[in-house]
Write an enzyme that holds these catalytic residues in place. Structure first.
Site, PDB file in Angstrom:
ATOM      1  N   CYS A 112      34.113   0.302 -69.230  1.00 40.50           N
ATOM      2  CA  CYS A 112      32.939   1.069 -69.674  1.00 40.50           C
ATOM      3  C   CYS A 112      32.965   2.523 -69.203  1.00 40.50           C
ATOM      4  CB  CYS A 112      31.657   0.398 -69.206  1.00 40.50           C
ATOM      5  SG  CYS A 112      31.439  -1.242 -69.884  1.00 40.50           S
ATOM      6  N   HIS A 248      25.629   5.526 -69.440  1.00 43.79           N
ATOM      7  CA  HIS A 248      26.256   4.357 -70.058  1.00 43.79           C
ATOM      8  C   HIS A 248      25.147   3.399 -70.480  1.00 43.79           C
ATOM      9  CE1 HIS A 248      28.693   0.994 -70.959  1.00 43.79           C
ATOM     10  NE2 HIS A 248      28.439   0.312 -69.856  1.00 43.79           N
ATOM     11  N   ASN A 278      25.844  -2.800 -75.417  1.00 47.19           N
ATOM     12  CA  ASN A 278      26.851  -2.181 -74.551  1.00 47.19           C
ATOM     13  C   ASN A 278      28.163  -2.113 -75.332  1.00 47.19           C
ATOM     14  OD1 ASN A 278      28.778  -1.539 -72.655  1.00 47.19           O
ATOM     15  ND2 ASN A 278      28.067  -2.999 -71.114  1.00 47.19           N
TER      16      ASN A 278
HETATM   17  N1  ACO Z   1      19.039 -15.882 -72.827  1.00 46.55           N
HETATM   18  C1  ACO Z   1      18.177 -16.603 -72.093  1.00 46.55           C
HETATM   19  N2  ACO Z   1      18.370 -16.845 -70.786  1.00 46.55           N
HETATM   20  C2  ACO Z   1      19.481 -16.332 -70.216  1.00 46.55           C
HETATM   21  C3  ACO Z   1      20.417 -15.580 -70.938  1.00 46.55           C
HETATM   22  C4  ACO Z   1      20.164 -15.359 -72.301  1.00 46.55           C
HETATM   23  N3  ACO Z   1      20.993 -14.630 -73.080  1.00 46.55           N
HETATM   24  N4  ACO Z   1      21.405 -15.191 -70.102  1.00 46.55           N
HETATM   25  C5  ACO Z   1      21.101 -15.688 -68.894  1.00 46.55           C
HETATM   26  N5  ACO Z   1      19.945 -16.385 -68.961  1.00 46.55           N
HETATM   27  C6  ACO Z   1      19.243 -17.080 -67.869  1.00 46.55           C
HETATM   28  C7  ACO Z   1      20.177 -17.440 -66.734  1.00 46.55           C
HETATM   29  O1  ACO Z   1      20.842 -18.648 -66.999  1.00 46.55           O
HETATM   30  C8  ACO Z   1      19.185 -17.544 -65.585  1.00 46.55           C
HETATM   31  O2  ACO Z   1      18.558 -18.793 -65.659  1.00 46.55           O
HETATM   32  P1  ACO Z   1      18.197 -19.618 -64.331  1.00 46.55           P
HETATM   33  O3  ACO Z   1      17.258 -18.726 -63.554  1.00 46.55           O
HETATM   34  O4  ACO Z   1      17.580 -20.861 -64.841  1.00 46.55           O
HETATM   35  O5  ACO Z   1      19.519 -19.810 -63.621  1.00 46.55           O
HETATM   36  C9  ACO Z   1      18.142 -16.474 -65.907  1.00 46.55           C
HETATM   37  O6  ACO Z   1      18.290 -16.196 -67.305  1.00 46.55           O
HETATM   38  C10 ACO Z   1      18.313 -15.193 -65.096  1.00 46.55           C
HETATM   39  O7  ACO Z   1      19.666 -14.792 -65.126  1.00 46.55           O
HETATM   40  P2  ACO Z   1      20.183 -13.505 -64.366  1.00 46.55           P
HETATM   41  O8  ACO Z   1      21.658 -13.355 -64.631  1.00 46.55           O
HETATM   42  O9  ACO Z   1      19.730 -13.527 -62.949  1.00 46.55           O
HETATM   43  O10 ACO Z   1      19.365 -12.375 -65.163  1.00 46.55           O
HETATM   44  P3  ACO Z   1      19.285 -10.830 -64.883  1.00 46.55           P
HETATM   45  O11 ACO Z   1      17.901 -10.395 -64.796  1.00 46.55           O
HETATM   46  O12 ACO Z   1      20.228 -10.386 -63.792  1.00 46.55           O
HETATM   47  O13 ACO Z   1      19.851 -10.206 -66.261  1.00 46.55           O
HETATM   48  C11 ACO Z   1      21.870  -9.206 -67.118  1.00 46.55           C
HETATM   49  C12 ACO Z   1      21.176 -10.492 -66.679  1.00 46.55           C
HETATM   50  C13 ACO Z   1      21.163  -8.678 -68.339  1.00 46.55           C
HETATM   51  C14 ACO Z   1      23.308  -9.549 -67.478  1.00 46.55           C
HETATM   52  C15 ACO Z   1      21.830  -8.148 -66.007  1.00 46.55           C
HETATM   53  O14 ACO Z   1      22.211  -8.743 -64.784  1.00 46.55           O
HETATM   54  C16 ACO Z   1      22.745  -6.960 -66.262  1.00 46.55           C
HETATM   55  O15 ACO Z   1      22.496  -6.142 -67.115  1.00 46.55           O
HETATM   56  N6  ACO Z   1      23.811  -6.787 -65.453  1.00 46.55           N
HETATM   57  C17 ACO Z   1      24.665  -5.611 -65.488  1.00 46.55           C
HETATM   58  C18 ACO Z   1      25.557  -5.546 -66.686  1.00 46.55           C
HETATM   59  C19 ACO Z   1      26.425  -4.292 -66.587  1.00 46.55           C
HETATM   60  O16 ACO Z   1      25.941  -3.222 -66.289  1.00 46.55           O
HETATM   61  N7  ACO Z   1      27.723  -4.404 -66.771  1.00 46.55           N
HETATM   62  C20 ACO Z   1      28.583  -3.244 -66.495  1.00 46.55           C
HETATM   63  C21 ACO Z   1      29.229  -2.706 -67.619  1.00 46.55           C
HETATM   64  S1  ACO Z   1      30.028  -3.885 -68.609  1.00 46.55           S
HETATM   65  C22 ACO Z   1      31.733  -3.539 -68.642  1.00 46.55           C
HETATM   66  O17 ACO Z   1      32.254  -2.787 -67.871  1.00 46.55           O
HETATM   67  C23 ACO Z   1      32.583  -4.328 -69.626  1.00 46.55           C
END
Ligand code: ACO
Length: 321
Positions: A112, A248, A278
């Site tokens: 990214c 980003h 993304n």
């Molecule tokens: N729909 C519904 N529920 C979901 C989904 C979905 N698509 N995905 C995960 N959940 C659930 C999980 O299973 C979890 O359930 P549980 O509590 O029963 O275990 C709950 O939602 C919370 O999951 P978290 O992963 O803790 O959710 P979070 O608030 O952290 O959001 C996210 C997840 C959106 C991925 C966030 O962590 C994020 O944006 N992370 C950073 C991503 C990023 O910046 N990446 C860098 C660049 S990418 C690259 O370089 C290729």
């Protein structure tokens, strides 16, 4: 000698995949995706559409905006994680399509952060005096790296391409670039499969993005806060000196946290994550081109671009447009 952005361009595949569409594919909801990420929809490349196809459209658009002909270009860098082929590089494929022969052309891989890295590299080529007109592109068909049964990743990403023309000049343009990496974080965000680890025996699940989302989130917010400080300090600038933040586009909550750090109103932060998702290396140049074409970012304004991604890699570009 400085380098300056003289034209921007972008391209998005025709097909739009909404959150509602995803509800039919995995156990998710429009509400969850919007609340946690800010994403409403993303574009997905057609089965026959490749990264080079997207890059070509964005490149031609940036060349038009800069008033340049392909023959003027003496450097092509494509930041991509999803090249068309193992080799030749996508930059060489694009070079042939543009009918350019002999100029420097290569791909750069920083996931990214790829576009920010590519601008940093092109800026140094131009400042050294060896090159005068660079085509710098971020292009991805990241949908090909998604496991469409994994709701924790497939809802986050989209395809697209963005490009800039960077030209040599006497007036500052790119003020500084800051590029970092820490390979200790490999396992938090990666595609395990590779070429030298056994290309022929790739198991399906190892060929897709694997991410510990909440851990990535925490490191991203802290790291992007630090890169903002580093960039301002290197230029002896204050927060108020920045007209626009072009971050980003991974998650609107990460974007808001960085804007808060800069004490910046969200109406001076370019946010395209709702429509693009993304798009990895394409995300920053896509957002930049969107804001330039909307007439939001104007000539003479100071823009901070920043990105964070797999590696981990992170970086920033400070530029006068
Ligand atoms: N729909 C519904 N529920 C979901 C989904 C979905 N698509 N995905 C995960 N959940 C659930 C999980 O299973 C979890 O359930 P549980 O509590 O029963 O275990 C709950 O939602 C919370 O999951 P978290 O992963 O803790 O959710 P979070 O608030 O952290 O959001 C996210 C997840 C959106 C991925 C966030 O962590 C994020 O944006 N992370 C950073 C991503 C990023 O910046 N990446 C860098 C660049 S990418 C690259 O370089 C290729």
């Amino acid at each position: 000698m400085y380098s300056r952005i003289t034209g921007t361009g972008s391209y998005l595949p025709e097909k739009i995949l909404t959150n509602k569409d995803l509800e039919a594919i995995v156990d998710t909801s429009d509400e969850w995706i919007r609340e946690r990420t800010g994403i409403r929809e993303r574009h997905v490349a057609a089965p026959t559409e490749t990264t080079c196809d997207l890059a070509e459209q964005a490149a031609r658009c940036a060349l038009d905006a800069a008033g340049k002909h392909p023959d003027d270009v003496d450097l092509i860098i494509i930041a991509t994680t999803t090249p068309d082929k193992v080799f030749p590089s996508t930059a060489c494929l694009l070079q042939a399509r543009l009918g350019i022969r002999g100029c420097t052309a290569f791909d750069l891989q920083a996931v990214c952060t790829g576009f920010v890295y590519a601008v940093g590299v092109a800026d140094k080529f131009i400042k050294s005096g060896t090159h005068k007109c660079a085509l710098v592109i971020g292009a991805e068909t990241i949908s090909r790296l998604l496991d469409w049964t994994d709701r924790t990743t497939c809802v986050l990403f989209g395809d697209g391409a963005g490009a800039v023309v960077l030209e040599a000049g006497d007036e500052p343009g790119i003020l500084s670039t800051h590029l970092h990496a820490d390979g200790q974080y490999e396992k938090l965000l990666h595609v395990p499969a590779g070429i030298s680890t056994g290309f022929a025996e790739i198991q399906a699940e190892s060929a897709f993005i694997q991410m510990k989302g909440n851990e990535v989130f925490r490191v991203a917010v802290n790291t992007l806060g630090r890169i903002v400080d580093e960039t301002l300090a290197a230029n002896d600038m204050q927060k108020e000196d920045i007209d626009w933040l072009v971050p980003h586009q991974a998650n609107v909550r990460i974007i808001q946290a960085t804007a808060k750090k800069l004490k910046m109103d969200m109406d001076h932060v370019v946010v395209t994550v709702a429509e693009h998702g993304n798009t990895s290396a394409a995300s920053v140049p896509l957002a930049l081109d969107t804001a330039v074409r909307r007439g939001d970012i104007k000539p003479g304004e100071t823009v901070m671009m920043e990105a964070f991604g797999g590696g981990f890699t992170w970086g920033s570009v400070l530029a006068v447009m």
